[in-house]
Design a protein around this motif. Structure first.
Motif, PDB file in Angstrom:
ATOM      1  N   GLN A  98     -15.640 -19.115  -1.767  1.00 20.13           N
ATOM      2  CA  GLN A  98     -14.827 -18.651  -2.891  1.00 20.13           C
ATOM      3  C   GLN A  98     -13.379 -19.097  -2.734  1.00 20.13           C
ATOM      4  O   GLN A  98     -12.749 -19.564  -3.695  1.00 20.13           O
ATOM      5  CB  GLN A  98     -14.902 -17.128  -2.991  1.00 20.13           C
ATOM      6  N   LYS A  99     -12.845 -18.977  -1.534  1.00 17.56           N
ATOM      7  CA  LYS A  99     -11.483 -19.436  -1.269  1.00 17.56           C
ATOM      8  C   LYS A  99     -11.386 -20.941  -1.464  1.00 17.56           C
ATOM      9  O   LYS A  99     -10.405 -21.447  -2.024  1.00 17.56           O
ATOM     10  CB  LYS A  99     -11.080 -19.048   0.159  1.00 17.56           C
ATOM     11  N   GLN A 100     -12.402 -21.653  -1.000  1.00 18.27           N
ATOM     12  CA  GLN A 100     -12.436 -23.100  -1.154  1.00 18.27           C
ATOM     13  C   GLN A 100     -12.438 -23.499  -2.629  1.00 18.27           C
ATOM     14  O   GLN A 100     -11.767 -24.439  -3.042  1.00 18.27           O
ATOM     15  CB  GLN A 100     -13.695 -23.642  -0.457  1.00 18.27           C
ATOM     16  N   PHE A 101     -13.176 -22.744  -3.439  1.00 15.81           N
ATOM     17  CA  PHE A 101     -13.263 -23.011  -4.872  1.00 15.81           C
ATOM     18  C   PHE A 101     -11.918 -22.784  -5.558  1.00 15.81           C
ATOM     19  O   PHE A 101     -11.525 -23.515  -6.474  1.00 15.81           O
ATOM     20  CB  PHE A 101     -14.345 -22.120  -5.497  1.00 15.81           C
ATOM     21  N   ARG A 102     -11.191 -21.749  -5.117  1.00 18.88           N
ATOM     22  CA  ARG A 102      -9.901 -21.407  -5.723  1.00 18.88           C
ATOM     23  C   ARG A 102      -8.786 -22.360  -5.296  1.00 18.88           C
ATOM     24  O   ARG A 102      -7.792 -22.501  -6.000  1.00 18.88           O
ATOM     25  CB  ARG A 102      -9.496 -19.978  -5.347  1.00 18.88           C
ATOM     26  N   ASP A 103      -8.940 -22.971  -4.145  1.00 18.14           N
ATOM     27  CA  ASP A 103      -7.880 -23.809  -3.585  1.00 18.14           C
ATOM     28  C   ASP A 103      -7.822 -25.153  -4.310  1.00 18.14           C
ATOM     29  O   ASP A 103      -8.651 -26.040  -4.091  1.00 18.14           O
ATOM     30  CB  ASP A 103      -8.127 -24.028  -2.087  1.00 18.14           C
ATOM     31  N   LYS A 104      -6.831 -25.295  -5.176  1.00 16.62           N
ATOM     32  CA  LYS A 104      -6.722 -26.504  -5.989  1.00 16.62           C
ATOM     33  C   LYS A 104      -6.255 -27.709  -5.179  1.00 16.62           C
ATOM     34  O   LYS A 104      -6.269 -28.837  -5.683  1.00 16.62           O
ATOM     35  CB  LYS A 104      -5.761 -26.268  -7.156  1.00 16.62           C
ATOM     36  N   THR A 105      -5.834 -27.486  -3.937  1.00 17.85           N
ATOM     37  CA  THR A 105      -5.429 -28.609  -3.099  1.00 17.85           C
ATOM     38  C   THR A 105      -6.630 -29.302  -2.462  1.00 17.85           C
ATOM     39  O   THR A 105      -6.491 -30.392  -1.901  1.00 17.85           O
ATOM     40  CB  THR A 105      -4.476 -28.148  -1.981  1.00 17.85           C
ATOM     41  N   ILE A 106      -7.801 -28.671  -2.548  1.00 20.42           N
ATOM     42  CA  ILE A 106      -9.017 -29.262  -1.999  1.00 20.42           C
ATOM     43  C   ILE A 106      -9.756 -29.997  -3.113  1.00 20.42           C
ATOM     44  O   ILE A 106     -10.149 -29.388  -4.115  1.00 20.42           O
ATOM     45  CB  ILE A 106      -9.937 -28.190  -1.381  1.00 20.42           C
ATOM     46  N   GLU A 107      -9.933 -31.268  -2.960  1.00 21.57           N
ATOM     47  CA  GLU A 107     -10.666 -32.060  -3.942  1.00 21.57           C
ATOM     48  C   GLU A 107     -12.131 -31.634  -3.960  1.00 21.57           C
ATOM     49  O   GLU A 107     -12.689 -31.227  -2.942  1.00 21.57           O
ATOM     50  CB  GLU A 107     -10.568 -33.550  -3.610  1.00 21.57           C
ATOM     51  N   VAL A 108     -12.756 -31.741  -5.136  1.00 24.65           N
ATOM     52  CA  VAL A 108     -14.172 -31.383  -5.267  1.00 24.65           C
ATOM     53  C   VAL A 108     -15.007 -32.180  -4.264  1.00 24.65           C
ATOM     54  O   VAL A 108     -15.941 -31.649  -3.640  1.00 24.65           O
ATOM     55  CB  VAL A 108     -14.665 -31.653  -6.703  1.00 24.65           C
ATOM     56  N   SER A 109     -14.667 -33.432  -4.067  1.00 27.45           N
ATOM     57  CA  SER A 109     -15.417 -34.297  -3.154  1.00 27.45           C
ATOM     58  C   SER A 109     -15.253 -33.893  -1.691  1.00 27.45           C
ATOM     59  O   SER A 109     -16.019 -34.345  -0.828  1.00 27.45           O
ATOM     60  CB  SER A 109     -14.995 -35.756  -3.332  1.00 27.45           C
ATOM     61  N   ASP A 110     -14.259 -33.039  -1.408  1.00 28.27           N
ATOM     62  CA  ASP A 110     -14.014 -32.612  -0.027  1.00 28.27           C
ATOM     63  C   ASP A 110     -14.570 -31.220   0.267  1.00 28.27           C
ATOM     64  O   ASP A 110     -14.431 -30.725   1.397  1.00 28.27           O
ATOM     65  CB  ASP A 110     -12.507 -32.617   0.268  1.00 28.27           C
ATOM     66  N   ARG A 111     -15.190 -30.588  -0.705  1.00 25.49           N
ATOM     67  CA  ARG A 111     -15.735 -29.249  -0.484  1.00 25.49           C
ATOM     68  C   ARG A 111     -16.960 -29.297   0.423  1.00 25.49           C
ATOM     69  O   ARG A 111     -17.691 -30.291   0.450  1.00 25.49           O
ATOM     70  CB  ARG A 111     -16.101 -28.589  -1.818  1.00 25.49           C
TER      71      ARG A 111
END
Length: 239
Positions: A98-111
């Protein structure tokens, strides 16, 4: 020197000291209770994973049942590649999707995407976290996939602030059970599952949405499909 308790200076000083003392007490309580709060969050997560498996649990036996049913856990990339030698905070159970999803600094490709491998009634079941957006806030949950890597055998959804009696119904058994038996692939190709109104729609992969909770229902549709698409990349490579 005699203190003038009726003066403004005394009142201000007393107020400041009181605020400092209360702040220290509350801070100490928060720090002291932090391990307990983290333990409660961990047990709740284990209970939600078990719920997707169709296993009932409580805060008292959740950890024991988790250890009984969950046999392995690992993490894959957005491209469906198994990730190894991850730091502790990025390992399957510790990874905060959930935190990863909210973090706009993380690119979708890096999740990163955790997989919890369970064994129930002699069969292997894969429990997969999902996260998305409802009408009023975040929605999340777990989807349980059979060992054919295609058939959904259980789900567990939750939300933060959806409307009671409408969008909030995604967390009720009657809606979650509608996903049971649905397939995320057909003839080796990923196939989205549509959320429709009252049995409408021509798609084979479809579930009925929540009456009056269309936006939240469609949020579940998007959440499940975008995440299952990633997981199917991994499963299709490792059948």
């Amino acid at each position: 020197m005699k203190v003038n308790k009726d003066g403004n200076g005394y009142t201000f000083a007393f107020s400041i000291i009181l605020v400092i003392v209360v702040g220290v007490i509350l801070s100490s309580l928060s720090i002291g209770l932090d391990p307990l709060k983290k333990a409660n969050v961990a047990v709740k997560k284990k209970m939600n994973i078990l719920s997707a498996l169709g296993v009932e649990s409580t805060r008292q036996d959740g950890s024991d049942k988790y250890d009984e049913f969950i046999k392995d856990s690992y993490v894959i990339s957005h491209n469906g590649v198994l990730q190894e030698d991850l730091p502790e905070e990025k390992k399957a159970f510790n990874l905060d999707v959930q935190k990863q999803f909210r973090d706009k600094t993380i690119e979708v490709s890096d999740r990163l995407y955790p997989i919890f491998e369970a064994e129930k009634d002699g069969a292997t079941i894969f429990v997969l976290p999902v996260v998305g957006k409802g009408l009023w806030g975040p929605i999340w949950g777990f989807v349980a996939l059979a060992d054919d890597y295609e058939t959904i055998v259980g789900t567990s959804f939750d939300h933060k602030g959806e409307t009671p009696g409408l969008g909030a119904e995604i967390a009720q058994d009657f809606f979650e059970n509608r996903y049971n038996g649905e397939k995320i692939a057909d003839n080796g190709q990923f196939t989205p599952i549509k959320v429709v109104q009252n049995g409408t729609g021509s798609e084979e992969q479809k579930v009925d949405g929540i009456t009056g909770g269309t936006i939240t229902s469609k949020g579940v549709e998007k959440m499940v499909n975008k995440t299952m698409r990633v997981y199917y990349k991994y499963f299709s490579k490792n059948k």
